[in-house]
Enzyme design. Structure first.
Site, PDB file in Angstrom:
ATOM      1  N   ASP A  67      26.524  40.067  49.544  1.00 30.42           N
ATOM      2  CA  ASP A  67      27.664  39.468  48.990  1.00 30.42           C
ATOM      3  C   ASP A  67      27.285  39.924  46.916  1.00 30.42           C
ATOM      4  N   ALA A  91      34.543  45.311  44.202  1.00 28.72           N
ATOM      5  CA  ALA A  91      35.280  45.050  43.504  1.00 28.72           C
ATOM      6  C   ALA A  91      36.711  44.199  44.138  1.00 28.72           C
ATOM      7  N   GLU A  92      37.771  43.919  44.356  1.00 27.24           N
ATOM      8  CA  GLU A  92      38.553  43.426  44.324  1.00 27.24           C
ATOM      9  C   GLU A  92      39.551  44.160  44.042  1.00 27.24           C
ATOM     10  N   SER A  93      40.434  45.209  44.940  1.00 31.93           N
ATOM     11  CA  SER A  93      40.751  46.133  44.331  1.00 31.93           C
ATOM     12  C   SER A  93      42.411  46.714  44.447  1.00 31.93           C
ATOM     13  N   THR A 108      33.558  38.052  42.447  1.00 32.22           N
ATOM     14  CA  THR A 108      33.335  39.348  43.002  1.00 32.22           C
ATOM     15  C   THR A 108      33.474  39.859  41.734  1.00 32.22           C
ATOM     16  N   THR A 137      38.657  50.804  35.555  1.00 37.10           N
ATOM     17  CA  THR A 137      39.932  50.619  36.041  1.00 37.10           C
ATOM     18  C   THR A 137      40.505  51.156  34.131  1.00 37.10           C
ATOM     19  N   ASP A 138      42.309  52.124  34.224  1.00 36.26           N
ATOM     20  CA  ASP A 138      42.806  52.739  32.855  1.00 36.26           C
ATOM     21  C   ASP A 138      44.058  50.850  33.614  1.00 36.26           C
ATOM     22  N   GLU A 139      44.137  50.181  34.172  1.00 35.22           N
ATOM     23  CA  GLU A 139      44.606  48.970  33.914  1.00 35.22           C
ATOM     24  C   GLU A 139      43.860  48.612  32.724  1.00 35.22           C
ATOM     25  N   TYR A 162      43.872  41.167  38.506  1.00 35.34           N
ATOM     26  CA  TYR A 162      42.938  42.196  38.573  1.00 35.34           C
ATOM     27  C   TYR A 162      42.407  42.979  37.647  1.00 35.34           C
ATOM     28  N   LYS A 166      38.541  42.956  35.836  1.00 27.58           N
ATOM     29  CA  LYS A 166      38.130  43.951  35.505  1.00 27.58           C
ATOM     30  C   LYS A 166      38.257  44.300  33.993  1.00 27.58           C
ATOM     31  N   LEU A 202      49.751  52.676  47.401  1.00 28.81           N
ATOM     32  CA  LEU A 202      50.688  53.540  47.108  1.00 28.81           C
ATOM     33  C   LEU A 202      50.809  54.404  48.908  1.00 28.81           C
ATOM     34  N   ASN A 261      56.773  56.838  40.361  1.00 34.16           N
ATOM     35  CA  ASN A 261      56.547  56.654  42.172  1.00 34.16           C
ATOM     36  C   ASN A 261      57.639  57.057  43.049  1.00 34.16           C
ATOM     37  N   ARG A 293      57.622  43.880  42.031  1.00 32.05           N
ATOM     38  CA  ARG A 293      55.482  43.573  41.361  1.00 32.05           C
ATOM     39  C   ARG A 293      56.182  42.986  40.069  1.00 32.05           C
TER      40      ARG A 293
HETATM   41  P1  NAD Z   1      38.742  49.193  47.735  1.00 28.20           P
HETATM   42  O1  NAD Z   1      39.021  47.398  47.432  1.00 28.20           O
HETATM   43  O2  NAD Z   1      38.744  50.294  48.570  1.00 28.20           O
HETATM   44  O3  NAD Z   1      36.873  48.755  47.791  1.00 28.20           O
HETATM   45  C1  NAD Z   1      35.575  47.639  47.124  1.00 28.20           C
HETATM   46  C2  NAD Z   1      34.561  47.752  48.308  1.00 28.20           C
HETATM   47  O4  NAD Z   1      33.689  46.680  47.339  1.00 28.20           O
HETATM   48  C3  NAD Z   1      35.004  47.110  49.407  1.00 28.20           C
HETATM   49  O5  NAD Z   1      33.938  47.971  50.569  1.00 28.20           O
HETATM   50  C4  NAD Z   1      34.552  45.778  49.365  1.00 28.20           C
HETATM   51  O6  NAD Z   1      34.187  45.246  50.950  1.00 28.20           O
HETATM   52  C5  NAD Z   1      33.179  45.817  48.354  1.00 28.20           C
HETATM   53  N1  NAD Z   1      33.132  44.490  47.812  1.00 28.20           N
HETATM   54  C6  NAD Z   1      34.288  43.999  47.580  1.00 28.20           C
HETATM   55  N2  NAD Z   1      33.421  42.665  47.213  1.00 28.20           N
HETATM   56  C7  NAD Z   1      32.138  42.224  47.198  1.00 28.20           C
HETATM   57  C8  NAD Z   1      31.438  41.718  47.150  1.00 28.20           C
HETATM   58  N3  NAD Z   1      31.205  40.461  46.191  1.00 28.20           N
HETATM   59  N4  NAD Z   1      30.252  41.252  47.080  1.00 28.20           N
HETATM   60  C9  NAD Z   1      29.485  42.981  47.685  1.00 28.20           C
HETATM   61  N5  NAD Z   1      30.417  44.040  47.486  1.00 28.20           N
HETATM   62  C10 NAD Z   1      31.767  43.745  47.775  1.00 28.20           C
HETATM   63  O7  NAD Z   1      38.362  49.255  46.074  1.00 28.20           O
HETATM   64  P2  NAD Z   1      38.580  51.293  45.945  1.00 28.20           P
HETATM   65  O8  NAD Z   1      39.747  51.426  45.754  1.00 28.20           O
HETATM   66  O9  NAD Z   1      36.541  52.190  46.640  1.00 28.20           O
HETATM   67  O10 NAD Z   1      37.441  50.549  44.455  1.00 28.20           O
HETATM   68  C11 NAD Z   1      36.381  50.462  44.063  1.00 28.20           C
HETATM   69  C12 NAD Z   1      36.241  50.421  42.181  1.00 28.20           C
HETATM   70  O11 NAD Z   1      36.819  51.802  41.394  1.00 28.20           O
HETATM   71  C13 NAD Z   1      36.619  49.386  41.906  1.00 28.20           C
HETATM   72  O12 NAD Z   1      35.760  49.278  40.563  1.00 28.20           O
HETATM   73  C14 NAD Z   1      37.921  49.035  41.357  1.00 28.20           C
HETATM   74  O13 NAD Z   1      38.195  48.523  40.200  1.00 28.20           O
HETATM   75  C15 NAD Z   1      37.830  50.729  40.831  1.00 28.20           C
HETATM   76  N6  NAD Z   1      39.242  51.993  40.173  1.00 28.20           N
HETATM   77  C16 NAD Z   1      39.639  52.049  41.714  1.00 28.20           C
HETATM   78  C17 NAD Z   1      40.351  52.957  41.216  1.00 28.20           C
HETATM   79  C18 NAD Z   1      41.091  53.731  42.790  1.00 28.20           C
HETATM   80  O14 NAD Z   1      42.771  53.904  42.390  1.00 28.20           O
HETATM   81  N7  NAD Z   1      41.371  52.912  43.757  1.00 28.20           N
HETATM   82  C19 NAD Z   1      41.227  53.691  40.464  1.00 28.20           C
HETATM   83  C20 NAD Z   1      39.864  52.930  39.022  1.00 28.20           C
HETATM   84  C21 NAD Z   1      39.479  52.703  39.977  1.00 28.20           C
HETATM   85  P1  TYD Z   2      49.400  50.922  43.837  1.00 23.58           P
HETATM   86  O1  TYD Z   2      48.781  51.635  45.117  1.00 23.58           O
HETATM   87  O2  TYD Z   2      49.062  49.445  44.405  1.00 23.58           O
HETATM   88  O3  TYD Z   2      48.200  50.864  42.415  1.00 23.58           O
HETATM   89  P2  TYD Z   2      47.975  50.389  41.683  1.00 23.58           P
HETATM   90  O4  TYD Z   2      49.403  49.311  41.396  1.00 23.58           O
HETATM   91  O5  TYD Z   2      46.261  50.358  41.317  1.00 23.58           O
HETATM   92  O6  TYD Z   2      48.283  51.217  40.033  1.00 23.58           O
HETATM   93  O7  TYD Z   2      50.775  51.517  43.609  1.00 23.58           O
HETATM   94  C1  TYD Z   2      50.716  52.236  42.649  1.00 23.58           C
HETATM   95  C2  TYD Z   2      51.814  52.523  42.538  1.00 23.58           C
HETATM   96  O8  TYD Z   2      53.329  52.603  43.775  1.00 23.58           O
HETATM   97  C3  TYD Z   2      52.402  50.990  41.641  1.00 23.58           C
HETATM   98  O9  TYD Z   2      53.537  51.478  40.771  1.00 23.58           O
HETATM   99  C4  TYD Z   2      52.889  50.363  42.645  1.00 23.58           C
HETATM  100  C5  TYD Z   2      54.385  50.729  43.315  1.00 23.58           C
HETATM  101  N1  TYD Z   2      54.390  50.817  45.172  1.00 23.58           N
HETATM  102  C6  TYD Z   2      54.986  50.571  45.763  1.00 23.58           C
HETATM  103  O10 TYD Z   2      56.502  51.124  45.096  1.00 23.58           O
HETATM  104  N2  TYD Z   2      55.371  50.347  46.907  1.00 23.58           N
HETATM  105  C7  TYD Z   2      54.075  50.082  47.208  1.00 23.58           C
HETATM  106  O11 TYD Z   2      53.934  49.355  48.737  1.00 23.58           O
HETATM  107  C8  TYD Z   2      53.145  49.491  46.715  1.00 23.58           C
HETATM  108  C9  TYD Z   2      51.469  48.954  47.333  1.00 23.58           C
HETATM  109  C10 TYD Z   2      52.968  50.105  45.565  1.00 23.58           C
END
Ligand code: NAD
Ligand code: TYD
Length: 361
Positions: A67, A91-93, A108, A137-139, A162, A166, A202, A261, A293
């Protein structure tokens, strides 16, 4: 060009981290080592990298189930591998999970990032050939109206636990550059899609529901807009920053590919129908509009001129190609998704990782 040798990847068993590690070994000339530090939460699946572990394990790829909030153990790993680069994905994502239970996000995303930064302060003081790259993230920028784009100078305005966590971690990373001179870079990316994405987001959620003929839940009026990027293009951007990014700088990464969406879900239904031999509109009957949401950001869109003009990155996968590759991957890897859905991936982790006390090897 920076010379990267000993990279600590955090969260390497999640969606983007897995794709990053696979990309580094498959598609770059990197000849150093990677230590993947991952807590293996519900989102972490080390089976994603089993072939990499077999091919490069004991010499160039090391996995540690730790961790990032556990300072003692990450400190030990940092020393053991003489880490010169951190690529911080862990991250928690998931926004929905952050609404129902924000605590893990704070721990985390904020405390975990703080711990990693403290390591750099302890081991990297005065060093120049080191880098902490923070994935964000852009969020963090909040929500856009009909017009305009997020740029690197857009004020932060996060709306979910979230994105607030971040945003907080981004500020800490910047502060360690300003205050302690730690070489850091940051990237803020738009929504990714591609192989190995956990089926709560999604695109994979919709695809897997289609295959099981379950409802496709679209939040609110379905008109929220996201800017979609194929995961390999995110990775190539991160790789470009690691090699050429300037310390202290933030780079926005996006697909320049905005979709409502509901339109995206319709296109996905058509792709799935094509690839599973159904008639074009077959899966669309499963679409259901559901309760929105809370705090749902309306529109994200990225201006990524800076990374393009200053360090020479660009997207290389069109949305049509990326979606096709993604749908095909989930069709070929039905077992991967089934193991997640029925929980057997957790049992596999328990036998192969938890019982072997991987963190202490
Ligand atoms: P994910 O949830 O798929 O994976 C997260 C990983 O981090 C997992 O393997 C989990 O086990 C690990 N983890 C969580 N808590 C931990 C801790 N305390 N210690 C060690 N490991 C831990 O997420 P993802 O989609 O792969 O995103 C990765 C990164 O990219 C994140 O920082 C997220 O904010 C960023 N990001 C993701 C997206 C996207 O669309 N997926 C877009 C922009 C930025
Ligand atoms: P998501 O994949 O959770 O990414 P983020 O919230 O980080 O953008 O969601 C993408 C978009 O899709 C967001 O506008 C929420 C919407 N969404 C749905 O409409 N239905 C769903 O079941 C999920 C998971 C997301």
């Amino acid at each position: 060009m920076r010379k990267l040798k000993n990279i600590m990847v955090t969260g390497g068993s999640g969606f983007v981290g897995t794709n990053f590690i696979r990309y580094i070994f498959d598609k770059t000339d990197f000849d150093g080592i990677i230590v993947n530090v991952d807590k293996l939460t519900y989102a972490g699946n080390p089976h994603n990298l089993i072939d990499i572990e077999k091919k490069f394990g004991t010499k160039r790829y090391f996995f540690k189930k730790v961790d990032i909030c556990d300072y003692k153990n990450i400190n030990k790993i940092f020393k053991q591998y003489n880490v010169d680069t951190i690529v911080h994905f862990a991250a928690e994502s998931h926004v929905d999970r952050s609404i129902f239970g924000p605590r893990d996000f704070i721990e985390t995303n904020i405390i975990g990032t703080f711990n990693l930064l403290e390591l750099t302060r302890e081991f990297w003081a005065g060093k120049e050939d080191v880098l902490f790259h923070h994935i964000s993230t852009d969020e963090v920028y909040g929500s856009l109206g009909k017009n305009g784009y997020f740029s690197e100078t857009t004020p932060y305005n996060p709306n979910s636990p979230y994105s607030a966590s971040k945003a907080s971690s981004d500020h800490l990373v910047r502060a360690y550059f300003q205050t302690y001179g730690i070489p850091v870079t940051l990237s803020n990316c738009s929504n990714n899609y591609g192989p190995y994405q956990f089926p709560e987001k999604l695109i994979p959620l919709m695809m897997l529901n289609m295959l099981e003929e379950k409802p496709l839940p679209v939040y609110g009026d379905g008109k929220n807009i996201r800017d979609w990027l194929f995961v390999d293009d995110h990775i190539s951007a991160v790789w470009t920053i690691l090699n050429k990014g300037k310390a202290g700088e933030t780079y926005n990464i996006g697909g320049e590919n905005e979709w409502e969406n509901i339109k995206l879900v319709n296109v996905l239904c058509e792709k799935m129908a094509l690839l599973t031999g159904k008639e074009k509109d077959y899966y669309k009957k499963l679409i259901e509009f559901v309760k929105d949401r809370p705090g749902h950001d309306r529109r994200y869109a990225i201006n990524c001129d800076k990374i393009k003009n200053e360090i020479g990155w660009k997207q290389s996968v069109s949305f049509d190609e990326g979606l096709e590759r993604t749908v095909q991957w989930y069709l070929i890897n039905k077992l991967w998704a089934a193991n997640i859905k029925n929980g057997s991936y957790r049992k596999w982790i328990d036998v192969n990782y938890n019982k072997r006390n991987i963190s202490l090897q």
